[in-house]
Design a protein around this motif. Sequence first.
Motif, PDB file in Angstrom:
ATOM      1  N   MET A   1      31.803 -59.282  74.358  1.00  0.00           N
ATOM      2  CA  MET A   1      33.103 -59.435  75.016  1.00  0.00           C
ATOM      3  C   MET A   1      32.873 -60.099  76.384  1.00  0.00           C
TER       4      MET A   1
ATOM      5  N   TRP B   1      39.804 -61.381  78.641  1.00  0.00           N
ATOM      6  CA  TRP B   1      38.653 -60.799  77.963  1.00  0.00           C
ATOM      7  C   TRP B   1      38.608 -61.442  76.591  1.00  0.00           C
TER       8      TRP B   1
ATOM      9  N   ILE C   1      43.965 -58.833  78.937  1.00  0.00           N
ATOM     10  CA  ILE C   1      43.428 -57.480  78.707  1.00  0.00           C
ATOM     11  C   ILE C   1      44.572 -56.522  78.381  1.00  0.00           C
TER      12      ILE C   1
ATOM     13  N   LYS D   1      44.634 -49.846  76.063  1.00  0.00           N
ATOM     14  CA  LYS D   1      43.385 -49.394  75.422  1.00  0.00           C
ATOM     15  C   LYS D   1      42.447 -48.913  76.531  1.00  0.00           C
TER      16      LYS D   1
ATOM     17  N   HIS E   1      40.161 -46.925  76.735  1.00  0.00           N
ATOM     18  CA  HIS E   1      38.746 -46.664  76.487  1.00  0.00           C
ATOM     19  C   HIS E   1      37.879 -47.903  76.689  1.00  0.00           C
ATOM     20  N   LEU E   2      38.501 -49.056  76.897  1.00  0.00           N
ATOM     21  CA  LEU E   2      37.713 -50.280  77.005  1.00  0.00           C
ATOM     22  C   LEU E   2      36.937 -50.378  78.314  1.00  0.00           C
TER      23      LEU E   2
ATOM     24  N   PRO F   1      32.756 -46.911  77.478  1.00  0.00           N
ATOM     25  CA  PRO F   1      33.526 -48.156  77.649  1.00  0.00           C
ATOM     26  C   PRO F   1      32.699 -49.391  77.307  1.00  0.00           C
ATOM     27  N   LYS F   2      33.397 -50.466  76.962  1.00  0.00           N
ATOM     28  CA  LYS F   2      32.703 -51.736  76.676  1.00  0.00           C
ATOM     29  C   LYS F   2      32.378 -52.465  77.983  1.00  0.00           C
TER      30      LYS F   2
ATOM     31  N   THR G   1      26.817 -52.504  76.659  1.00  0.00           N
ATOM     32  CA  THR G   1      27.900 -52.432  77.652  1.00  0.00           C
ATOM     33  C   THR G   1      27.759 -53.592  78.643  1.00  0.00           C
TER      34      THR G   1
END
Length: 231
Positions: free
Chosen positions: A1, A61, A66, A70, A72-73, A149-150, A181
């Motif tokens: 990403m 992104w 973005i 979400k 949790h990203l 998270p990413k 990550t």
Amino acid sequence: MTLSLNQVTKHFGAHTAVDHLSLTIPESQIFGFLGANGAGKTTTFRMILGLMDASEGSIQWNNETIDYSKSHLIGYLPEERGLYPKLTVKDQLIYLGKLRGMSKQEVLSELDHWLERFRVPEYKNKKIEELSKGNQQKIQFISAVIHKPKLLILDEPFSGLDPVNVEQLKQAVVNLKENGTSIVFSSHRMEHVEELCEHLCILHKGKPVVHGGLKEIKRSFGKKNLVVHAD
Ligand code: ATP
């Protein structure tokens, strides 16, 4: 990403805190933001996080806007610490994990993993206010990563920590990167950036004065010129 900032600008009234900042933060890498006080690092982070809108420009992104629903990203370690002093470590993390859609069991299993890793399993039932500043910082770090998270944004993560705590946090950052990550962190200190980052941006009064791969930058400018001076 891949995270990309395109001509991102932030005005506060007549003051321009971030001035046409364009950069790409590659996937699964550690990206360093260097700059003196007031250079615009935190403001840039807040725009990436969607906490404030850019006055101009766009943040994407993988070439898309973005989706902040979400949650949790992205993980965020703010410069100003935000723990509840009267809560136990466990309750603090359960509260934050639930906000990110995690079950209590998921939170506790991740928390155990991280406390073991930082060699402080006994802190689980301690109140935040009972911990030293360095250990509070570790809990703040765990709060930022508990939901896997990413993209992880760390604002001055090593500031005010002793060398042992700095080393532990650096190791944790490197391992997260190795597990995929993408990490962006800010610092006043070149040595942290040199040790951890493949890419960096030096901000001065909101403008990117240097941006690119660390090796190429060092080749072009020489190490001496990369020291960041406070104004
Ligand atoms: P530090 O290392 O001190 O945290 P920084 O590089 O993170 O600095 P910012 O906090 O982004 O810098 O601030 C950039 C500039 O924008 C500063 O001049 C600051 O005073 C100004 N600024 C930041 N937030 C606001 C705000 N909400 N309203 C007005 N001015 C602001």
